[in-house]
Design a protein around this motif. Structure first.
Motif, PDB file in Angstrom:
ATOM      1  N   GLU A 113       0.723  -0.932  -0.525  1.00 22.19           N
ATOM      2  CA  GLU A 113       0.004   0.102   0.258  1.00 22.19           C
ATOM      3  C   GLU A 113       0.585   1.544  -0.476  1.00 22.19           C
ATOM      4  O   GLU A 113       0.612   2.196  -0.498  1.00 22.19           O
ATOM      5  CB  GLU A 113      -0.582   0.324   1.331  1.00 22.19           C
ATOM      6  N   CYS A 114       1.824   1.178   0.856  1.00 21.51           N
ATOM      7  CA  CYS A 114       2.231   2.168   1.073  1.00 21.51           C
ATOM      8  C   CYS A 114       3.460   2.603  -0.550  1.00 21.51           C
ATOM      9  O   CYS A 114       3.372   3.774  -0.904  1.00 21.51           O
ATOM     10  CB  CYS A 114       3.530   2.219   1.983  1.00 21.51           C
ATOM     11  N   LEU A 115       3.715   1.643  -1.294  1.00 19.71           N
ATOM     12  CA  LEU A 115       4.727   1.831  -2.666  1.00 19.71           C
ATOM     13  C   LEU A 115       3.794   2.046  -3.595  1.00 19.71           C
ATOM     14  O   LEU A 115       4.524   3.200  -4.485  1.00 19.71           O
ATOM     15  CB  LEU A 115       4.985   0.500  -3.243  1.00 19.71           C
ATOM     16  N   SER A 116       2.138   2.140  -3.083  1.00 16.76           N
ATOM     17  CA  SER A 116       1.280   2.396  -4.236  1.00 16.76           C
ATOM     18  C   SER A 116       0.646   3.920  -4.085  1.00 16.76           C
ATOM     19  O   SER A 116       1.266   4.405  -5.431  1.00 16.76           O
ATOM     20  CB  SER A 116       0.010   1.665  -4.021  1.00 16.76           C
ATOM     21  N   ASP A 117       1.628   4.550  -2.631  1.00 18.83           N
ATOM     22  CA  ASP A 117       1.275   5.762  -2.674  1.00 18.83           C
ATOM     23  C   ASP A 117       2.486   6.277  -3.005  1.00 18.83           C
ATOM     24  O   ASP A 117       2.253   7.850  -3.533  1.00 18.83           O
ATOM     25  CB  ASP A 117       0.869   5.706  -1.352  1.00 18.83           C
ATOM     26  N   ALA A 118       3.046   5.709  -2.581  1.00 21.70           N
ATOM     27  CA  ALA A 118       4.737   6.292  -3.345  1.00 21.70           C
ATOM     28  C   ALA A 118       5.119   6.916  -4.513  1.00 21.70           C
ATOM     29  O   ALA A 118       5.609   7.325  -5.085  1.00 21.70           O
ATOM     30  CB  ALA A 118       5.510   5.827  -2.595  1.00 21.70           C
ATOM     31  N   GLY A 119       4.952   5.552  -5.294  1.00 19.78           N
ATOM     32  CA  GLY A 119       4.944   6.200  -7.032  1.00 19.78           C
ATOM     33  C   GLY A 119       4.359   7.147  -7.661  1.00 19.78           C
ATOM     34  O   GLY A 119       4.174   7.331  -8.637  1.00 19.78           O
ATOM     35  N   ILE A 120       3.275   8.032  -6.568  1.00 16.83           N
ATOM     36  CA  ILE A 120       2.273   9.378  -8.167  1.00 16.83           C
ATOM     37  C   ILE A 120       2.252  10.740  -7.931  1.00 16.83           C
ATOM     38  O   ILE A 120       3.321  11.024  -6.795  1.00 16.83           O
ATOM     39  CB  ILE A 120       0.747   8.966  -6.829  1.00 16.83           C
ATOM     40  N   ALA A 121       3.396  10.919  -8.814  1.00 17.43           N
ATOM     41  CA  ALA A 121       3.489  12.261  -9.325  1.00 17.43           C
ATOM     42  C   ALA A 121       2.655  13.252 -10.036  1.00 17.43           C
ATOM     43  O   ALA A 121       1.643  12.216 -10.556  1.00 17.43           O
ATOM     44  CB  ALA A 121       4.769  12.166 -10.260  1.00 17.43           C
ATOM     45  N   CYS A 122       2.280  14.142 -10.043  1.00 14.99           N
ATOM     46  CA  CYS A 122       1.451  14.817 -10.559  1.00 14.99           C
ATOM     47  C   CYS A 122       2.340  15.884 -11.276  1.00 14.99           C
ATOM     48  O   CYS A 122       3.510  16.950 -10.660  1.00 14.99           O
ATOM     49  CB  CYS A 122       0.776  15.649  -9.751  1.00 14.99           C
ATOM     50  N   ILE A 123       1.982  16.685 -12.627  1.00 11.94           N
ATOM     51  CA  ILE A 123       2.745  17.561 -12.756  1.00 11.94           C
ATOM     52  C   ILE A 123       2.474  19.608 -12.420  1.00 11.94           C
ATOM     53  O   ILE A 123       0.497  19.318 -12.820  1.00 11.94           O
ATOM     54  CB  ILE A 123       2.920  17.484 -14.420  1.00 11.94           C
ATOM     55  N   VAL A 124       2.753  20.154 -11.860  1.00 14.08           N
ATOM     56  CA  VAL A 124       2.325  21.633 -11.851  1.00 14.08           C
ATOM     57  C   VAL A 124       2.545  22.603 -12.072  1.00 14.08           C
ATOM     58  O   VAL A 124       3.662  22.583 -12.345  1.00 14.08           O
ATOM     59  CB  VAL A 124       1.670  21.331 -10.161  1.00 14.08           C
ATOM     60  N   THR A 125       1.826  24.041 -11.483  1.00 22.01           N
ATOM     61  CA  THR A 125       3.366  25.161 -12.064  1.00 22.01           C
ATOM     62  C   THR A 125       3.603  25.142 -11.247  1.00 22.01           C
ATOM     63  O   THR A 125       3.605  25.307 -10.597  1.00 22.01           O
ATOM     64  CB  THR A 125       2.034  26.223 -12.918  1.00 22.01           C
ATOM     65  N   VAL A 126       4.825  26.008 -11.422  1.00 18.55           N
ATOM     66  CA  VAL A 126       5.322  26.357 -10.320  1.00 18.55           C
ATOM     67  C   VAL A 126       4.874  27.428  -9.270  1.00 18.55           C
ATOM     68  O   VAL A 126       5.061  27.636  -8.087  1.00 18.55           O
ATOM     69  CB  VAL A 126       6.615  27.333 -10.832  1.00 18.55           C
ATOM     70  N   GLN A 127       3.806  27.708 -10.198  1.00 16.30           N
ATOM     71  CA  GLN A 127       2.990  28.738  -8.577  1.00 16.30           C
ATOM     72  C   GLN A 127       1.983  28.016  -7.972  1.00 16.30           C
ATOM     73  O   GLN A 127       2.478  27.661  -6.538  1.00 16.30           O
ATOM     74  CB  GLN A 127       1.939  29.451  -9.176  1.00 16.30           C
ATOM     75  N   GLU A 128       1.862  26.722  -8.514  1.00 20.82           N
ATOM     76  CA  GLU A 128       1.183  26.398  -7.095  1.00 20.82           C
ATOM     77  C   GLU A 128       2.365  24.948  -6.736  1.00 20.82           C
ATOM     78  O   GLU A 128       1.558  24.757  -5.596  1.00 20.82           O
ATOM     79  CB  GLU A 128       0.690  25.210  -8.928  1.00 20.82           C
TER      80      GLU A 128
END
Length: 299
Positions: A113-128
């Protein structure tokens, strides 16, 4: 740092079999590392886990520009111009994941479960990214608190229920013109700090969303959420996350030690009232930013 132009945010996310196999291999590696607890010094093991977790988020991307073509993107990425700078952000910070893994037992079902959460990335603006850095908590809850909406390119649906960020929170330059007592100095300060890899986020009232009396400075080069390293008030007061003892001796007569504050890190204060103060402010803020990045490298 890249721009929105490299993010294929209008295309569905399709990982493919090769990416899934690679991710499975990295998860196996991390599980093996967890099994080395007690046999390997903890600082060394933490460092290896941190590196593997970093790879887990980046390897989920689809070439070309795989780092910026992951499953999740923010509303800012979908709506801002192509030259807007973006950041590959870890939804769950590596330190938090490493802490959980280092307390887990080999074979513990919680590791999966921990590794499932760990692999998530999101592309955001620098302001965000700057906005996210000031929010407590972990995972998508932090995005909701910051008002950063997230789009899932796999399901083609919005992932979080956050209310869109208000313009007042993001238009720091406009707020400087409207509220600052010395707008030219604050614009120049912000220009220098942006060039150093940081971004400003206006403080807002949690009660009604209206701007408060300052903006915060956050690093935007790191994928992890980071605390603010400076608060700049519309009045020209600058609070720096720097122990008074770290201020170079030749400058201590020009700054104030803040004895009482609800922000315990911010012990050094100065005021921007003339051009001669600008160099001192940027020097101390840059020193604080360097300290922040050094702390991050030790995660």
């Amino acid at each position: 740092m890249s721009t929105i132009a490299k993010v294929r945010h209008d295309e569905p996310y399709v990982a493919g079999e090769s990416i899934e196999k690679t991710l499975a291999s990295v998860r196996d590696l991390i599980t093996h590392l967890v099994g080395l607890k007690g046999a390997v010094p903890t600082p060394l093991l933490r460092k290896q886990l941190s590196t593997a977790l970093w790879q887990l988020t980046e390897l989920s991307g689809v070439p070309p520009h795989a780092k910026y073509n992951v499953r999740f993107v923010s509303r800012g990425v979908k709506e801002q111009p192509g030259d807007t700078k973006v950041n590959h952000e870890h939804v769950t910070p590596r330190k938090s994941v490493s802490d959980r893994l280092l307390t887990a037992r080999p074979g513990d079902s919680g590791i999966t479960e921990c590794l499932s959460d760990a692999g998530i990335a999101c592309i955001v603006t620098v302001q965000e990214h700057g906005m996210l850095g000031n929010e407590p908590g972990l995972g998508w809850g932090r995005y909701e608190q910051a008002g950063v909406q997230v789009f899932d390119r796999l399901t083609q649906q919005w992932r979080t229920s956050a209310s869109p960020t208000t313009p007042d929170r993001t238009d720091v330059d406009g707020l400087i013109d409207a509220k600052a007592s010395a707008p030219e100095l604050l614009h120049r300060l912000l220009h220098v700090m942006r060039a150093a890899g940081s971004e400003a986020v206006a403080g807002v009232s949690r009660k009604d969303g209206s701007p408060t009396h300052y903006f915060r400075l956050h690093d935007v080069t790191l994928p992890e959420p980071t605390r603010a390293f400076g608060y700049v008030h519309w009045s020209g007061v600058v609070d720096v996350a720097l122990p008074f003892g770290d201020v170079p001796a030749q400058h201590r007569g020009r700054v104030t030690l803040v004895e009482r504050t609800n922000r315990t890190r911010f012990r050094t204060r100065l005021r921007l009232s003339e051009a001669g103060d600008l160099q001192l402010a940027t020097d101390l803020l840059t020193l604080s930013l360097d300290n922040l990045r050094e702390d991050h490298r030790e995660v």
